[in-house]
Motif scaffolding. Sequence first.
Motif, PDB file in Angstrom:
ATOM      1  N   ARG A  30     -11.315  10.546   8.139  1.00  0.00           N
ATOM      2  CA  ARG A  30     -11.842   9.587   7.167  1.00  0.00           C
ATOM      3  C   ARG A  30     -13.069  10.133   6.422  1.00  0.00           C
ATOM      4  NH1 ARG A  30      -9.145   4.862   8.083  1.00  0.00           N
ATOM      5  NH2 ARG A  30      -8.476   4.418  10.195  1.00  0.00           N
ATOM      6  N   THR A  31     -13.746  11.129   6.994  1.00  0.00           N
ATOM      7  CA  THR A  31     -14.927  11.709   6.351  1.00  0.00           C
ATOM      8  C   THR A  31     -14.937  13.224   6.554  1.00  0.00           C
ATOM      9  OG1 THR A  31     -16.318  11.455   8.311  1.00  0.00           O
ATOM     10  CG2 THR A  31     -16.345   9.639   6.716  1.00  0.00           C
ATOM     11  N   LEU A  32     -15.705  13.891   5.716  1.00  0.00           N
ATOM     12  CA  LEU A  32     -15.957  15.322   5.834  1.00  0.00           C
ATOM     13  C   LEU A  32     -17.452  15.545   5.674  1.00  0.00           C
ATOM     14  CD1 LEU A  32     -13.349  17.068   3.461  1.00  0.00           C
ATOM     15  CD2 LEU A  32     -13.380  17.134   5.943  1.00  0.00           C
ATOM     16  N   SER A  33     -17.966  16.545   6.341  1.00  0.00           N
ATOM     17  CA  SER A  33     -19.303  17.018   6.001  1.00  0.00           C
ATOM     18  C   SER A  33     -19.096  18.222   5.089  1.00  0.00           C
ATOM     19  CB  SER A  33     -20.080  17.399   7.272  1.00  0.00           C
ATOM     20  OG  SER A  33     -19.434  18.455   7.948  1.00  0.00           O
ATOM     21  N   HIS A  34     -20.159  18.761   4.541  1.00  0.00           N
ATOM     22  CA  HIS A  34     -20.005  19.922   3.665  1.00  0.00           C
ATOM     23  C   HIS A  34     -21.070  20.955   4.004  1.00  0.00           C
ATOM     24  CE1 HIS A  34     -22.918  17.334   1.630  1.00  0.00           C
ATOM     25  NE2 HIS A  34     -23.475  18.459   1.229  1.00  0.00           N
ATOM     26  N   GLU A  35     -20.726  22.203   3.751  1.00  0.00           N
ATOM     27  CA  GLU A  35     -21.668  23.305   3.931  1.00  0.00           C
ATOM     28  C   GLU A  35     -21.528  24.240   2.748  1.00  0.00           C
ATOM     29  OE1 GLU A  35     -21.343  25.406   7.639  1.00  0.00           O
ATOM     30  OE2 GLU A  35     -21.358  23.557   8.821  1.00  0.00           O
ATOM     31  N   PHE A  36     -22.644  24.540   2.104  1.00  0.00           N
ATOM     32  CA  PHE A  36     -22.657  25.526   1.041  1.00  0.00           C
ATOM     33  C   PHE A  36     -22.938  26.886   1.673  1.00  0.00           C
ATOM     34  CE2 PHE A  36     -23.587  21.627  -1.254  1.00  0.00           C
ATOM     35  CZ  PHE A  36     -22.795  21.765  -2.382  1.00  0.00           C
ATOM     36  N   ALA A  37     -22.155  27.891   1.298  1.00  0.00           N
ATOM     37  CA  ALA A  37     -22.319  29.236   1.841  1.00  0.00           C
ATOM     38  C   ALA A  37     -21.819  30.237   0.814  1.00  0.00           C
ATOM     39  CB  ALA A  37     -21.526  29.386   3.143  1.00  0.00           C
ATOM     40  N   GLU A  38     -22.362  31.437   0.853  1.00  0.00           N
ATOM     41  CA  GLU A  38     -21.856  32.452  -0.068  1.00  0.00           C
ATOM     42  C   GLU A  38     -20.432  32.835   0.308  1.00  0.00           C
ATOM     43  OE1 GLU A  38     -22.848  36.834  -1.941  1.00  0.00           O
ATOM     44  OE2 GLU A  38     -24.172  36.031  -0.403  1.00  0.00           O
ATOM     45  N   PHE A  39     -20.201  33.025   1.611  1.00  0.00           N
ATOM     46  CA  PHE A  39     -18.881  33.414   2.095  1.00  0.00           C
ATOM     47  C   PHE A  39     -18.290  32.304   2.962  1.00  0.00           C
ATOM     48  CE2 PHE A  39     -21.378  37.322   1.676  1.00  0.00           C
ATOM     49  CZ  PHE A  39     -20.610  37.997   0.751  1.00  0.00           C
ATOM     50  N   ILE A  40     -16.992  32.107   2.837  1.00  0.00           N
ATOM     51  CA  ILE A  40     -16.290  31.139   3.673  1.00  0.00           C
ATOM     52  C   ILE A  40     -16.118  31.775   5.053  1.00  0.00           C
ATOM     53  CG2 ILE A  40     -14.153  29.811   3.957  1.00  0.00           C
ATOM     54  CD1 ILE A  40     -15.850  29.014   1.460  1.00  0.00           C
ATOM     55  N   PRO A  41     -16.480  31.080   6.125  1.00  0.00           N
ATOM     56  CA  PRO A  41     -16.348  31.692   7.459  1.00  0.00           C
ATOM     57  C   PRO A  41     -14.880  31.921   7.840  1.00  0.00           C
ATOM     58  CG  PRO A  41     -17.034  29.399   7.640  1.00  0.00           C
ATOM     59  CD  PRO A  41     -17.026  29.728   6.183  1.00  0.00           C
ATOM     60  N   GLU A  42     -14.650  32.911   8.703  1.00  0.00           N
ATOM     61  CA  GLU A  42     -13.287  33.188   9.166  1.00  0.00           C
ATOM     62  C   GLU A  42     -12.762  32.050  10.031  1.00  0.00           C
ATOM     63  OE1 GLU A  42     -12.351  37.059  10.694  1.00  0.00           O
ATOM     64  OE2 GLU A  42     -13.866  37.976   9.406  1.00  0.00           O
ATOM     65  N   GLN A  43     -13.610  31.474  10.865  1.00  0.00           N
ATOM     66  CA  GLN A  43     -13.244  30.339  11.718  1.00  0.00           C
ATOM     67  C   GLN A  43     -13.737  29.064  11.060  1.00  0.00           C
ATOM     68  OE1 GLN A  43     -10.865  31.493  13.890  1.00  0.00           O
ATOM     69  NE2 GLN A  43     -11.781  30.141  15.385  1.00  0.00           N
ATOM     70  N   LEU A  44     -12.817  28.245  10.601  1.00  0.00           N
ATOM     71  CA  LEU A  44     -13.186  26.979   9.980  1.00  0.00           C
ATOM     72  C   LEU A  44     -13.283  25.897  11.038  1.00  0.00           C
ATOM     73  CD1 LEU A  44     -10.795  27.033   6.876  1.00  0.00           C
ATOM     74  CD2 LEU A  44     -13.132  27.898   7.037  1.00  0.00           C
ATOM     75  N   ARG A  45     -14.269  25.017  10.889  1.00  0.00           N
ATOM     76  CA  ARG A  45     -14.389  23.867  11.783  1.00  0.00           C
ATOM     77  C   ARG A  45     -13.698  22.677  11.138  1.00  0.00           C
ATOM     78  NH1 ARG A  45     -19.981  24.924  11.579  1.00  0.00           N
ATOM     79  NH2 ARG A  45     -20.274  22.792  10.873  1.00  0.00           N
ATOM     80  N   GLU A  46     -13.005  21.908  11.949  1.00  0.00           N
ATOM     81  CA  GLU A  46     -12.363  20.696  11.456  1.00  0.00           C
ATOM     82  C   GLU A  46     -13.429  19.724  10.967  1.00  0.00           C
ATOM     83  OE1 GLU A  46      -9.427  17.281  13.209  1.00  0.00           O
ATOM     84  OE2 GLU A  46      -9.163  19.334  13.934  1.00  0.00           O
ATOM     85  N   GLY A  47     -13.157  19.091   9.822  1.00  0.00           N
ATOM     86  CA  GLY A  47     -14.071  18.089   9.293  1.00  0.00           C
ATOM     87  C   GLY A  47     -15.186  18.640   8.437  1.00  0.00           C
ATOM     88  N   VAL A  48     -15.103  19.933   8.059  1.00  0.00           N
ATOM     89  CA  VAL A  48     -16.141  20.538   7.228  1.00  0.00           C
ATOM     90  C   VAL A  48     -15.508  21.110   5.966  1.00  0.00           C
ATOM     91  CG1 VAL A  48     -17.934  22.318   7.083  1.00  0.00           C
ATOM     92  CG2 VAL A  48     -17.528  21.144   9.256  1.00  0.00           C
ATOM     93  N   LEU A  49     -16.071  20.761   4.815  1.00  0.00           N
ATOM     94  CA  LEU A  49     -15.678  21.350   3.541  1.00  0.00           C
ATOM     95  C   LEU A  49     -16.679  22.460   3.252  1.00  0.00           C
ATOM     96  CD1 LEU A  49     -13.916  21.221   0.905  1.00  0.00           C
ATOM     97  CD2 LEU A  49     -15.730  19.767  -0.031  1.00  0.00           C
ATOM     98  N   TYR A  50     -16.200  23.699   3.231  1.00  0.00           N
ATOM     99  CA  TYR A  50     -17.046  24.855   2.956  1.00  0.00           C
ATOM    100  C   TYR A  50     -16.983  25.139   1.459  1.00  0.00           C
ATOM    101  CZ  TYR A  50     -16.743  25.526   7.975  1.00  0.00           C
ATOM    102  OH  TYR A  50     -16.807  25.352   9.334  1.00  0.00           O
ATOM    103  N   VAL A  51     -18.158  25.304   0.835  1.00  0.00           N
ATOM    104  CA  VAL A  51     -18.222  25.515  -0.614  1.00  0.00           C
ATOM    105  C   VAL A  51     -18.956  26.818  -0.891  1.00  0.00           C
ATOM    106  CG1 VAL A  51     -19.028  24.593  -2.817  1.00  0.00           C
ATOM    107  CG2 VAL A  51     -18.297  23.023  -0.992  1.00  0.00           C
ATOM    108  N   SER A  52     -18.296  27.721  -1.606  1.00  0.00           N
ATOM    109  CA  SER A  52     -18.921  28.954  -2.067  1.00  0.00           C
ATOM    110  C   SER A  52     -19.022  28.867  -3.585  1.00  0.00           C
ATOM    111  CB  SER A  52     -18.101  30.184  -1.674  1.00  0.00           C
ATOM    112  OG  SER A  52     -18.631  31.329  -2.322  1.00  0.00           O
ATOM    113  N   THR A  53     -20.232  28.625  -4.086  1.00  0.00           N
ATOM    114  CA  THR A  53     -20.402  28.613  -5.536  1.00  0.00           C
ATOM    115  C   THR A  53     -20.325  30.044  -6.077  1.00  0.00           C
ATOM    116  OG1 THR A  53     -22.807  28.623  -5.299  1.00  0.00           O
ATOM    117  CG2 THR A  53     -21.727  26.479  -5.565  1.00  0.00           C
ATOM    118  N   THR A  54     -20.700  31.022  -5.279  1.00  0.00           N
ATOM    119  CA  THR A  54     -20.610  32.423  -5.683  1.00  0.00           C
ATOM    120  C   THR A  54     -19.180  32.790  -6.045  1.00  0.00           C
ATOM    121  OG1 THR A  54     -22.431  32.968  -4.202  1.00  0.00           O
ATOM    122  CG2 THR A  54     -21.070  34.810  -4.979  1.00  0.00           C
ATOM    123  N   TYR A  55     -18.233  32.324  -5.229  1.00  0.00           N
ATOM    124  CA  TYR A  55     -16.823  32.643  -5.440  1.00  0.00           C
ATOM    125  C   TYR A  55     -16.019  31.458  -5.971  1.00  0.00           C
ATOM    126  CZ  TYR A  55     -18.141  36.913  -3.191  1.00  0.00           C
ATOM    127  OH  TYR A  55     -18.765  38.108  -2.914  1.00  0.00           O
TER     128      TYR A  55
END
Length: 172
Positions: free
Chosen positions: A9-34
Motif C-alpha cells: 500500500r506504500t513505498l518509501s524512496h531513496e535517492f542514489a546515484e547508482f541503483i543497488p544490486e540488492q533491492l529492498r521490498e517497499g523501496v523506490l530507488y531513484v537515480s537522477t544521474t541516470y
Amino acid sequence: MNRKGRFRRTLSHEFAEFIPEQLREGVLYVSTTYATAVHLCCCGCGQEVVTPLSPTDWTLSFNGETVSLSPSIGNWSLPCRSHYWIEDNRIEWSGEMTQKAIDAGRSKDRQLKAAYFDVRRAPGEEQPPPVNATAASSEILDAPDVVTKVGHDGPFAKLLSWLRSFTSNGRG
C-alpha cells in the motif's frame, strides 16, 4: 496479479546515484544521474520494475517528502500483470486491462515517442506515420482507473484530453 494478498500500500524512496544490486521490498530507488527509478513489483512477486524517467516515459515528482510516478505502472510483461499508480509514496491499485488495450497503449507510446523525437530528425528524414485511434485505444481512455484520474488537474488530465482528441467518439 499476485493472488497471495501481499499487495503493498506504500513505498518509501531513496535517492542514489547508482541503483543497488540488492533491492529492498517497499523501496523506490531513484537515480537522477541516470534518470531511472527502480523498485520490486508492489504485488509481492519480487520482480524488478525499471521506469526510465524522460519526457516520453515516466515523470517523477518530489514534493520534499514524497514521490509520485506518472503514468501508471503496468507490468504487462511480468507474470503478475499488476497495474498500479505511485502517488505521494502510496500505491493506488488499478484494474486489469485487456490484451487489446495493452497492445493499443504500447502502440500509442511508440507513436508519441516518434512524434517527440521527430523534432530532432535531420532534414529530409522520413516522417513517422500519423497517430490513428483504434477501438482498443478507446478502451484505454474508458478504463475505470483512467477515468478516475481525469478528475485531477495537471499533466495527466491534459495528456488524456489530448489523446481523446484523436478518437472519433472522444469524450472531453
